[in-house]
Design a protein around this motif. Structure first.
Motif, PDB file in Angstrom:
ATOM      1  N   LEU A 270      42.340  38.890  39.917  1.00 51.44           N
ATOM      2  CA  LEU A 270      42.348  39.022  41.374  1.00 51.44           C
ATOM      3  C   LEU A 270      41.579  37.871  42.009  1.00 51.44           C
ATOM      4  O   LEU A 270      40.468  37.559  41.591  1.00 51.44           O
TER       5      LEU A 270
ATOM      6  N   TYR B 160      39.508  36.695  45.088  1.00 53.32           N
ATOM      7  CA  TYR B 160      38.659  37.377  46.076  1.00 53.32           C
ATOM      8  C   TYR B 160      37.994  36.321  46.942  1.00 53.32           C
ATOM      9  O   TYR B 160      37.122  35.596  46.489  1.00 53.32           O
TER      10      TYR B 160
ATOM     11  N   ILE C 219      31.171  42.715  41.206  1.00 50.00           N
ATOM     12  CA  ILE C 219      32.329  42.320  40.402  1.00 50.00           C
ATOM     13  C   ILE C 219      32.151  42.761  38.944  1.00 50.00           C
ATOM     14  O   ILE C 219      33.079  43.323  38.334  1.00 50.00           O
TER      15      ILE C 219
ATOM     16  N   GLU D 260      34.610  45.255  36.957  1.00 46.17           N
ATOM     17  CA  GLU D 260      35.322  44.778  35.765  1.00 46.17           C
ATOM     18  C   GLU D 260      34.984  45.633  34.551  1.00 46.17           C
ATOM     19  O   GLU D 260      35.866  45.922  33.719  1.00 46.17           O
TER      20      GLU D 260
ATOM     21  N   ILE E  24      38.017  39.277  38.297  1.00 51.54           N
ATOM     22  CA  ILE E  24      37.954  38.963  39.720  1.00 51.54           C
ATOM     23  C   ILE E  24      37.296  37.607  39.902  1.00 51.54           C
ATOM     24  O   ILE E  24      36.186  37.380  39.408  1.00 51.54           O
TER      25      ILE E  24
ATOM     26  N   ALA F 218      43.820  45.794  43.807  1.00 53.62           N
ATOM     27  CA  ALA F 218      43.059  45.119  44.858  1.00 53.62           C
ATOM     28  C   ALA F 218      42.471  46.139  45.817  1.00 53.62           C
ATOM     29  O   ALA F 218      41.316  46.007  46.253  1.00 53.62           O
TER      30      ALA F 218
ATOM     31  N   PHE G  52      39.402  47.750  44.308  1.00 54.41           N
ATOM     32  CA  PHE G  52      38.217  46.901  44.383  1.00 54.41           C
ATOM     33  C   PHE G  52      37.665  46.874  45.802  1.00 54.41           C
ATOM     34  O   PHE G  52      36.441  46.967  46.013  1.00 54.41           O
TER      35      PHE G  52
END
Length: 419
Positions: A28, A30, A49, A53, A61, A317, A320
């Motif tokens: 991803l 970010y 992050i 993860e 990310i 996404a 997160f």
């Protein structure tokens, strides 16, 4: 307990999806504000992050810091080329532009699928800012601000002003400006130079409900009489202003060196003033911006937001985005920056409520006016902002009376919107 359950639900759901094969390994992108990608702020973002993860094996990310203009231009270009970042920040003022180019996913279904306890964490008015119509939501409100009035206590005391009680109304505040001018100091920055400072003064003397745009009619909501009251303020302040704008480093320098009495702005200047207090003995405080009547207050407010793109990684996404905006993360963020954010539950954390700047910011937001509403409805043309500052400056310089300026301003704003 509720916040922990919500956070666990966010992480567990995404972990289950990955473990069941519903989602393959993903990277991803970010994008964050450049200030959030350096120093202690970056370290905390990296903690978020790493936590996400760890709970979502196979997800990586990549954080990237961007300046304000680069965030927007990159998102606009990404929408055209199909290379949008998966999760990103930006400000409410550019939300409509991002909607128009297709950069924002409508996250209303994902939002409504979250536990009620999660949704209840957020400031209700902030959520409304992200929701321009039913069953439509383009963002999660993130960090934000309500303007406050910084006061140089040394300057005020030298002018014979009792600083124990902040000014309650515009009349009180203006009377103090006059005393500051008579003492040989500057009272205020030039509030006509920047759109936000014009809006800020309108929030003191105008009708807050009539600040904005009717995009269906392509007309301003501003009416002549409250605008004339605001323009008269610029006339009254003209002899007492510093010639610098609210955003200039020179304005902060004048405040720090005891040449400027007042600075109306957001909480981001406080680190500079706190450092000066520690190093050079600056005496200052911050209070609510006075309003036109006692019990009311002026100032503007706005939010940065977190959103996701309508791409193939939308599902993870969203997970997160929901994680980083949850109470525990936002409380940690608030304590690090001493900055207000839209997670109302985080703002009530005991360690957060021990921070005076946040307490004052939370109070300020209750009264403050949205700086450029409505959001996510229509992009505000640049001529709207420049017309506002040009007329405020012209009136302050004596080219128009306040009443003449208000009538001309509204006509020019409507011409701008009609183009």
């Amino acid at each position: 307990m509720i916040a922990s359950m919500c956070r666990a639900a966010v992480l567990a759901t995404s972990a289950t999806l990955l473990g069941s094969g519903a989602l393959s390994a993903q990277e991803l992108q970010y994008w964050v504000y450049s200030d959030f990608a350096q120093g202690d702020a970056l370290k905390l973002q990296q903690e978020f992050i790493a936590e996400f993860e760890a709970a979502n094996p196979g997800v990586k990310i990549v954080i990237s810091g961007r300046g304000d203009d680069d965030l927007t231009s990159g998102q606009v270009a990404g929408a055209a080329s199909g290379t949008l970042p998966d999760v990103f920040m930006n400000g409410l003022a550019v939300g409509a532009q991002l909607v128009e180019v297709g950069a924002l996913a409508n996250i209303y279904p994902e939002w409504m699928a979250m536990p009620q306890e999660y949704r209840d964490q957020f400031d209700a008015d902030a959520i409304k800012s992200c929701s321009p119509k039913p069953e439509t939501m383009y963002c999660i409100p993130y960090t934000g601000f309500g303007e406050i009035l910084y006061r140089n206590l040394t300057v005020l005391e030298a002018a014979g002003i009792d600083t124990k009680t902040p000014p309650a109304t515009w009349e009180d505040w203006y009377a103090q400006m006059v005393k500051v001018k008579e003492s040989g100091k500057f009272a205020m920055p030039d509030q006509t130079q920047v759109f936000n400072s014009v809006a800020s003064m309108y929030a003191v003397g105008g009708d807050k409900a009539k600040w904005g745009i009717d995009f269906e009619k392509r007309q301003t909501l501003i009416e002549p009489e409250p605008m004339a009251r605001t323009l008269q303020m610029f006339i009254d302040m003209a002899p007492m202003q510093s010639g610098t704008s609210r955003n200039d480093q020179a304005t902060k320098d004048l405040f720090i060196t005891n040449q400027l009495a007042f600075h109306v702005v957001g909480p981001w200047v406080n680190p500079s003033y706190a450092q000066a207090a520690a190093e050079s003995g600056l005496k200052y405080d911050f209070v609510l911006v006075p309003g036109s009547t006692a019990g009311d207050h002026g100032g503007i407010k706005s939010y940065e937001f977190v959103s996701v793109s309508p791409g193939p990684n939308r599902e993870i996404a969203w997970k997160f985005a929901a994680y980083i905006t949850e109470k525990k993360q936002m409380a940690r963020w608030a304590k690090l920056l001493s900055r207000y954010n839209a997670n109302a539950a985080a703002m009530q954390d005991p360690e957060v409520t021990a921070l005076p700047l946040i307490v004052k910011s939370v109070e300020a937001v209750k009264y403050a006016m949205d700086v450029m509403p409505p959001y996510f409805v229509g992009a505000v043309p640049n001529c709207y902002r420049s017309t506002m500052t040009d007329m405020a400056s012209a009136v302050a310089d004596g080219e128009y009376t306040a009443e003449e300026g208000a009538e001309e301003l509204i006509a020019e704003l409507n011409d701008c919107l009609a183009k």
